[in-house]
Scaffold this motif. Structure first.
Motif, mmCIF file in Angstrom:
data_model
loop_
_atom_site.group_PDB
_atom_site.id
_atom_site.type_symbol
_atom_site.label_atom_id
_atom_site.label_comp_id
_atom_site.label_asym_id
_atom_site.label_seq_id
_atom_site.Cartn_x
_atom_site.Cartn_y
_atom_site.Cartn_z
ATOM 1 N N PHE A 64 0.866 -1.178 0.000
ATOM 2 C CA PHE A 64 0.000 0.000 0.000
ATOM 3 C C PHE A 64 0.902 1.228 0.000
ATOM 4 N N THR A 65 0.302 2.407 0.015
ATOM 5 C CA THR A 65 1.060 3.657 -0.093
ATOM 6 C C THR A 65 0.774 4.542 1.112
ATOM 7 N N VAL A 66 1.842 5.137 1.679
ATOM 8 C CA VAL A 66 1.725 6.090 2.774
ATOM 9 C C VAL A 66 2.428 7.372 2.355
ATOM 10 N N LEU A 67 1.687 8.485 2.330
ATOM 11 C CA LEU A 67 2.246 9.781 1.938
ATOM 12 C C LEU A 67 2.924 9.682 0.569
ATOM 13 N N ASP A 68 2.238 9.043 -0.370
ATOM 14 C CA ASP A 68 2.722 8.869 -1.748
ATOM 15 C C ASP A 68 3.977 8.013 -1.842
ATOM 16 N N THR A 69 4.296 7.284 -0.777
ATOM 17 C CA THR A 69 5.469 6.405 -0.774
ATOM 18 C C THR A 69 4.997 4.961 -0.633
ATOM 19 N N PRO A 70 5.389 4.064 -1.574
ATOM 20 C CA PRO A 70 4.959 2.664 -1.477
ATOM 21 C C PRO A 70 5.572 1.963 -0.273
ATOM 22 N N VAL A 71 4.781 1.151 0.389
ATOM 23 C CA VAL A 71 5.217 0.368 1.542
ATOM 24 C C VAL A 71 5.221 -1.103 1.136
ATOM 25 N N SER A 72 6.377 -1.764 1.266
ATOM 26 C CA SER A 72 6.528 -3.131 0.800
ATOM 27 C C SER A 72 6.106 -4.142 1.866
ATOM 28 N N TRP A 73 5.936 -5.397 1.416
ATOM 29 C CA TRP A 73 5.680 -6.489 2.349
ATOM 30 C C TRP A 73 6.809 -6.603 3.380
ATOM 31 N N THR A 74 8.042 -6.358 2.927
ATOM 32 C CA THR A 74 9.185 -6.455 3.831
ATOM 33 C C THR A 74 9.045 -5.491 5.001
ATOM 34 N N GLU A 75 8.627 -4.258 4.694
ATOM 35 C CA GLU A 75 8.487 -3.260 5.748
ATOM 36 C C GLU A 75 7.332 -3.619 6.687
ATOM 37 N N VAL A 76 6.237 -4.132 6.127
ATOM 38 C CA VAL A 76 5.084 -4.511 6.951
ATOM 39 C C VAL A 76 5.449 -5.671 7.881
ATOM 40 N N LEU A 77 6.126 -6.695 7.328
ATOM 41 C CA LEU A 77 6.525 -7.839 8.146
ATOM 42 C C LEU A 77 7.564 -7.434 9.194
ATOM 43 N N GLY A 78 8.460 -6.518 8.815
ATOM 44 C CA GLY A 78 9.418 -5.996 9.789
ATOM 45 C C GLY A 78 8.722 -5.250 10.909
ATOM 46 N N PHE A 79 7.684 -4.478 10.534
ATOM 47 C CA PHE A 79 6.892 -3.739 11.514
ATOM 48 C C PHE A 79 6.269 -4.699 12.530
ATOM 49 N N GLY A 80 5.571 -5.727 12.031
ATOM 50 C CA GLY A 80 4.856 -6.635 12.916
ATOM 51 C C GLY A 80 5.771 -7.460 13.810
ATOM 52 N N SER A 81 6.819 -8.049 13.215
ATOM 53 C CA SER A 81 7.720 -8.891 13.996
ATOM 54 C C SER A 81 8.529 -8.060 14.991
ATOM 55 N N GLY A 82 8.887 -6.840 14.600
ATOM 56 C CA GLY A 82 9.650 -5.978 15.502
ATOM 57 C C GLY A 82 8.840 -5.557 16.716
ATOM 58 N N ALA A 83 7.585 -5.172 16.482
ATOM 59 C CA ALA A 83 6.725 -4.767 17.599
ATOM 60 C C ALA A 83 6.490 -5.933 18.554
ATOM 61 N N LEU A 84 6.242 -7.113 17.999
ATOM 62 C CA LEU A 84 6.021 -8.292 18.834
ATOM 63 C C LEU A 84 7.267 -8.630 19.645
ATOM 64 N N CYS A 85 8.443 -8.497 19.026
ATOM 65 C CA CYS A 85 9.693 -8.817 19.707
ATOM 66 C C CYS A 85 9.906 -7.917 20.924
ATOM 67 N N VAL A 86 9.746 -6.601 20.747
ATOM 68 C CA VAL A 86 9.973 -5.678 21.858
ATOM 69 C C VAL A 86 8.937 -5.908 22.958
ATOM 70 N N TRP A 87 7.701 -6.193 22.588
ATOM 71 C CA TRP A 87 6.653 -6.481 23.567
ATOM 72 C C TRP A 87 7.039 -7.691 24.411
ATOM 73 N N LEU A 88 7.605 -8.721 23.759
ATOM 74 C CA LEU A 88 8.018 -9.925 24.478
ATOM 75 C C LEU A 88 9.230 -9.666 25.368
ATOM 76 N N VAL A 89 10.177 -8.837 24.900
ATOM 77 C CA VAL A 89 11.346 -8.500 25.717
ATOM 78 C C VAL A 89 10.907 -7.785 26.995
ATOM 79 N N ALA A 90 9.980 -6.848 26.837
ATOM 80 C CA ALA A 90 9.509 -6.089 27.997
ATOM 81 C C ALA A 90 8.927 -7.012 29.063
ATOM 82 N N ARG A 91 8.390 -8.145 28.619
ATOM 83 C CA ARG A 91 7.811 -9.126 29.543
ATOM 84 C C ARG A 91 8.756 -10.269 29.860
ATOM 85 N N GLN A 92 10.003 -10.134 29.440
ATOM 86 C CA GLN A 92 11.048 -11.133 29.683
ATOM 87 C C GLN A 92 10.630 -12.515 29.179
ATOM 88 N N HIS A 93 9.971 -12.545 28.024
ATOM 89 C CA HIS A 93 9.514 -13.805 27.438
ATOM 90 C C HIS A 93 10.578 -14.329 26.487
#
Length: 217
Positions: A15-44
């Motif tokens: 999809f596009t954000v502010l006329d800039t295309p967003v790739s699957w790589t960026e979306v998957l990086g977004f999701g996995s990165g957020a989940l990782c930090v959430w798990l670290v905060a909980r010492q999982h």
């Protein structure tokens, strides 16, 4: 089928954000990165394999964006993730429970700051002379801060969260400057999660009482 055939779909715009295309790589990086930090905060413990997946996505993303130090940093992160995974399960010694949260010692601070200064200088010069990077210093500084923070995360040092917070405050405008808007947004989320992680680890440290940090090698 070649590796390029496998990776090409991940690099296609989703999809596009502010006329800039967003790739699957960026979306998957977004999701996995957020989940990782959430798990670290909980010492999982699951934060480590999720983090490795995040590193692989970011290698592709940062190489495309010309953030070569950040791309190379992901390879180091994968190595450190394996070390951190082992440390969280075995770092307290045979027969002990999970690795406790501890404070960074003065000795650790001394060599971390020295290594960070040397690393920032060296990587800046390398990027400036050997690549087409337009942000060599900021790319190098965030690389050094991230490595320092990851060491602390591997050893469950409370102050690793402050290093991550410092890195995130630079990453947010840096990625926006490189038109990686979703990744910049991700790091705003990382910043929030880091503050939560700092609070959670501080509570854990207070609950277990002060301990001297173990001798590290």
């Amino acid at each position: 089928m070649s590796l390029a055939d496998v990776l090409d779909p991940l690099q296609q715009p989703l999809f596009t954000v502010l006329d800039t295309p967003v790739s699957w790589t960026e979306v998957l990086g977004f999701g996995s990165g957020a989940l990782c930090v959430w798990l670290v905060a909980r010492q999982h413990l699951a934060n480590w394999p999720i983090g490795i997946a995040n590193n692989l996505f970011f290698i592709l993303l940062f190489t495309q964006a010309g953030l070569y130090a950040d791309a190379g940093l992901q390879v180091v992160f994968i190595t450190l993730a394996a070390y951190g995974w082992w440390t969280w399960t075995h770092g307290s010694g045979p027969g002990s429970g999970r690795l406790p949260v501890r404070r960074t010692t003065r000795t650790e601070w001394a060599w971390l700051l020295a290594a960070g200064a040397v690393g920032t200088t060296g990587i800046t010069l390398l990027l400036d002379r050997a690549t087409d990077s337009t942000v060599p210093f900021w790319d190098a500084l965030t690389t050094a801060l991230s490595l320092m923070a990851t060491y602390g995360q591997c050893r469950k040092r409370l102050e690793s969260w402050w290093l991550w917070i410092a890195a995130d405050l630079i990453y947010i405008p840096l990625y926006a400057h490189k038109e990686l808007y979703l990744t910049s947004l991700l790091y705003i989320g990382f910043l929030t999660l880091c503050l939560a992680g700092l609070r959670n680890w501080s509570r854990d440290l207070a609950a277990t009482g002060p301990r001297p940090a173990e001798v590290t090698v």
